[in-house]
Each structure stands twice: as C-alpha cells, then as structure tokens.
Design an enzyme around this catalytic site. Structure first.
Site, PDB file in Angstrom:
ATOM      1  N   LYS A 198       0.838  -1.202   0.000  1.00  0.00           N
ATOM      2  CA  LYS A 198       0.000   0.000   0.000  1.00  0.00           C
ATOM      3  C   LYS A 198       0.870   1.248   0.000  1.00  0.00           C
ATOM      4  O   LYS A 198       0.546   2.253  -0.636  1.00  0.00           O
ATOM      5  CB  LYS A 198      -0.912  -0.028   1.231  1.00  0.00           C
ATOM      6  CG  LYS A 198      -1.919   1.098   1.304  1.00  0.00           C
ATOM      7  CD  LYS A 198      -2.808   0.930   2.517  1.00  0.00           C
ATOM      8  CE  LYS A 198      -3.786   2.081   2.669  1.00  0.00           C
ATOM      9  NZ  LYS A 198      -4.617   1.942   3.890  1.00  0.00           N
TER      10      LYS A 198
ATOM     11  N   HIS B  77       0.736   4.128  -3.122  1.00  0.00           N
ATOM     12  CA  HIS B  77       0.222   5.466  -2.859  1.00  0.00           C
ATOM     13  C   HIS B  77       1.302   6.537  -2.774  1.00  0.00           C
ATOM     14  O   HIS B  77       0.982   7.725  -2.677  1.00  0.00           O
ATOM     15  CB  HIS B  77      -0.608   5.452  -1.575  1.00  0.00           C
ATOM     16  CG  HIS B  77      -1.858   4.643  -1.693  1.00  0.00           C
ATOM     17  ND1 HIS B  77      -1.887   3.288  -1.455  1.00  0.00           N
ATOM     18  CD2 HIS B  77      -3.104   4.982  -2.069  1.00  0.00           C
ATOM     19  CE1 HIS B  77      -3.110   2.840  -1.659  1.00  0.00           C
ATOM     20  NE2 HIS B  77      -3.868   3.839  -2.037  1.00  0.00           N
TER      21      HIS B  77
ATOM     22  N   HIS C  50      -3.647   0.388  -9.200  1.00  0.00           N
ATOM     23  CA  HIS C  50      -4.064  -0.761  -8.411  1.00  0.00           C
ATOM     24  C   HIS C  50      -5.588  -0.789  -8.290  1.00  0.00           C
ATOM     25  O   HIS C  50      -6.276   0.168  -8.625  1.00  0.00           O
ATOM     26  CB  HIS C  50      -3.404  -0.742  -7.021  1.00  0.00           C
ATOM     27  CG  HIS C  50      -3.679   0.509  -6.239  1.00  0.00           C
ATOM     28  ND1 HIS C  50      -3.048   1.711  -6.495  1.00  0.00           N
ATOM     29  CD2 HIS C  50      -4.529   0.749  -5.209  1.00  0.00           C
ATOM     30  CE1 HIS C  50      -3.484   2.631  -5.664  1.00  0.00           C
ATOM     31  NE2 HIS C  50      -4.394   2.081  -4.871  1.00  0.00           N
TER      32      HIS C  50
ATOM     33  N   ARG D  35     -12.926  11.163   6.947  1.00  0.00           N
ATOM     34  CA  ARG D  35     -11.781  10.308   7.243  1.00  0.00           C
ATOM     35  C   ARG D  35     -11.017  10.829   8.462  1.00  0.00           C
ATOM     36  O   ARG D  35     -10.958  12.040   8.712  1.00  0.00           O
ATOM     37  CB  ARG D  35     -10.855  10.240   6.022  1.00  0.00           C
ATOM     38  CG  ARG D  35     -11.464   9.460   4.873  1.00  0.00           C
ATOM     39  CD  ARG D  35     -10.778   9.749   3.548  1.00  0.00           C
ATOM     40  NE  ARG D  35      -9.403   9.276   3.468  1.00  0.00           N
ATOM     41  CZ  ARG D  35      -9.044   8.067   3.078  1.00  0.00           C
ATOM     42  NH1 ARG D  35      -9.969   7.177   2.739  1.00  0.00           N
ATOM     43  NH2 ARG D  35      -7.765   7.748   2.989  1.00  0.00           N
TER      44      ARG D  35
ATOM     45  N   LYS E 273      -5.236   9.323   8.859  1.00  0.00           N
ATOM     46  CA  LYS E 273      -5.067   8.637   7.581  1.00  0.00           C
ATOM     47  C   LYS E 273      -3.867   9.209   6.830  1.00  0.00           C
ATOM     48  O   LYS E 273      -3.618  10.419   6.838  1.00  0.00           O
ATOM     49  CB  LYS E 273      -6.327   8.788   6.726  1.00  0.00           C
ATOM     50  CG  LYS E 273      -7.577   8.158   7.335  1.00  0.00           C
ATOM     51  CD  LYS E 273      -7.526   6.646   7.339  1.00  0.00           C
ATOM     52  CE  LYS E 273      -7.737   6.065   5.967  1.00  0.00           C
ATOM     53  NZ  LYS E 273      -7.770   4.572   6.011  1.00  0.00           N
TER      54      LYS E 273
ATOM     55  N   CYS F  45     -14.185   3.285   1.452  1.00  0.00           N
ATOM     56  CA  CYS F  45     -13.300   3.191   0.296  1.00  0.00           C
ATOM     57  C   CYS F  45     -12.036   2.455   0.726  1.00  0.00           C
ATOM     58  O   CYS F  45     -11.427   2.830   1.717  1.00  0.00           O
ATOM     59  CB  CYS F  45     -12.899   4.567  -0.221  1.00  0.00           C
ATOM     60  SG  CYS F  45     -14.076   5.886   0.098  1.00  0.00           S
TER      61      CYS F  45
ATOM     62  N   GLU G  64      -3.272   8.885  -5.321  1.00  0.00           N
ATOM     63  CA  GLU G  64      -4.089   7.730  -5.702  1.00  0.00           C
ATOM     64  C   GLU G  64      -4.031   7.521  -7.210  1.00  0.00           C
ATOM     65  O   GLU G  64      -4.034   8.487  -7.982  1.00  0.00           O
ATOM     66  CB  GLU G  64      -5.558   7.924  -5.301  1.00  0.00           C
ATOM     67  CG  GLU G  64      -5.835   7.949  -3.813  1.00  0.00           C
ATOM     68  CD  GLU G  64      -5.845   6.554  -3.194  1.00  0.00           C
ATOM     69  OE1 GLU G  64      -5.477   5.590  -3.885  1.00  0.00           O
ATOM     70  OE2 GLU G  64      -6.226   6.447  -2.012  1.00  0.00           O
TER      71      GLU G  64
ATOM     72  N   GLU H 119      -6.118   4.519  -9.275  1.00  0.00           N
ATOM     73  CA  GLU H 119      -6.912   3.327  -9.009  1.00  0.00           C
ATOM     74  C   GLU H 119      -7.912   3.023 -10.116  1.00  0.00           C
ATOM     75  O   GLU H 119      -8.393   3.919 -10.803  1.00  0.00           O
ATOM     76  CB  GLU H 119      -7.707   3.505  -7.702  1.00  0.00           C
ATOM     77  CG  GLU H 119      -6.841   3.697  -6.485  1.00  0.00           C
ATOM     78  CD  GLU H 119      -7.641   3.867  -5.207  1.00  0.00           C
ATOM     79  OE1 GLU H 119      -7.124   3.485  -4.137  1.00  0.00           O
ATOM     80  OE2 GLU H 119      -8.774   4.388  -5.264  1.00  0.00           O
TER      81      GLU H 119
END
Length: 233
Positions: free
Chosen positions: A43, A47, A58, A77, A81, A93, A154, A156
């Site tokens: 991850k 990112h 991804h 969030r 984070k 998400c 991001e 995606e």
C-alpha cells in the site's frame, strides 16, 4: 478462536499512527489499464508519488450505502489517515488485498465484494452478517488518478458498489472521525457547508454519476456496466 471484536480491542491498544503505518505494509492488487492483474505491491508503494509524478495503478472499491429512507451514509476520514486525511467521502473506500486469497477471486467480483464487507466491518463496525458479499450491487469501474499532496496520492481502478439496507454502526475512530446520513435533496447544501475537502474519487463520482444513481435506486440494474471502465485521467 479470536473474534473480530477481540481483534479490534487489541488494535485499539496500538497508537493510531502505528496502525496507519502498519496498514502501509498491506499488499494491493496491481493492474494494467484493462484491469488485468499484473502483480502486487505494498500500500505504501502504491500510494507514494514517484519522482516523475507517477503512481502504481491498483484495484480499489468505493461503497455507497443507502438506508431504507434512501439516505446516503457519508464519512469524514480520520486525521490519522496517510492519504487524504480529514476529507469527506462516501461510505467506505479501500482495496481488496493480494495476501487474502478470497479477495483475489474475480468471478462475479466476489473478491472485491468480500473486501468491501471486511472494510465496512473494520471502519464502521457493521456486523459481517449485515454486509455479506451477495448484498453488494456492483455497478461499474472508474479509472482515476490524483497526485494528492505530492507525496501521497491515488491511481486506481475503483469498483463502485451499492448497498441498500439498514445496518448497525460502531465507527472506528482510527479510520473515521464523523459519519452522517444525508438525503438526496440535502447533498449539495451539505457538501457546500463542509470546510473539509472531498476525496478525489468521491468528488468525481458526485459530479458525474451519483445523482443519477441515487434517483434510480429501485432500478440500478439499468445502470450496470461491467464491460467498460470510465476514465477520469
């Protein structure tokens, strides 16, 4: 056997910063622009913005949960984070994980839907029996890229999943700082009243598709498109 509740209590003894750092070791499913699996990466690597501005593509998912009053559950969030902290976004998400064999299953998007149930349980405390894989309706995929703060971003292919039912909530403060159900006629004013920014994927979906989907919750099958990938990059 160690239950989900016990695991969560154990995790709560770890600092939020350490929890978020540990999550960066999870392995995302790396795909090409046709959403074909080409490998896996952490991850963290998926990112982190590279020196040339690129990001690893991804697989991800976004859940839109509507209750029996057709209100949409939104979240803010956690400030802990790593990516897009303290941003307003849709219900949940995240990513299917390569290290979880069942989340690599592609038949009938079963892997993605399993991952969605896992994350709804972890982030929002929704009991697993209320979010079983067959209860998610898969609409389409969205390919987007956002450089974020220049360090974390991001890139995606995001599976859009709709869940239309009443659920129990017990939000995890390490992941979510606020939750609120919003009605269809309240969405614009609610978003305009927020001082916090929207996540890039939620902003795109809200601008281009959300209102149409919301108006057709009783016939969402008409809006399913499993062969195309909507491009926003």
């Amino acid at each position: 056997m160690v239950g989900v509740g016990m695991i969560r209590r154990l995790l709560q003894r770890v600092s939020p910063r350490n929890l978020q750092e540990a999550a960066l070791a999870e392995r995302c499913i790396v795909v090409n622009e046709r959403d074909q699996v080409v490998g896996d990466a952490s991850k963290r690597d998926c990112h982190r913005v590279n020196s040339d501005g690129s990001l690893i593509l991804h697989r991800a998912f976004s859940v839109f949960l509507f209750n029996s009053r057709n209100e949409l559950l939104l979240q803010k969030r956690s400030p802990q984070k790593v990516t897009f902290p303290s941003c307003i976004t849709n219900t949940c998400c995240s990513h299917p994980l390569h290290e979880i064999a069942g989340e690599r299953e592609e038949t009938d998007t079963l892997g993605v839907r399993r991952a969605a149930g896992r994350r709804l349980n972890y982030e929002l405390g929704v009991p697993l029996d209320q979010v079983s894989p067959e209860q998610f309706q898969y609409l389409t995929r969205i390919h987007y890229r956002d450089p974020g703060d220049g360090k974390w971003g991001e890139h995606e292919i995001d599976y859009i999943l709709v869940l239309h039912r009443d659920v129990s909530l017990d939000p995890n403060p390490d992941e979510v700082s606020e939750v609120q159900y919003v009605g269809r006629d309240q969405l614009d004013s609610f978003l305009a009243s927020q001082s916090a920014p929207l996540t890039p994927w939620f902003r795109l979906i809200a601008q281009h598709h959300l209102q149409v989907w919301w108006d057709n919750l009783h016939q969402l099958h008409k809006f399913q498109d499993h062969s195309s990938i909507l491009r926003f990059c």
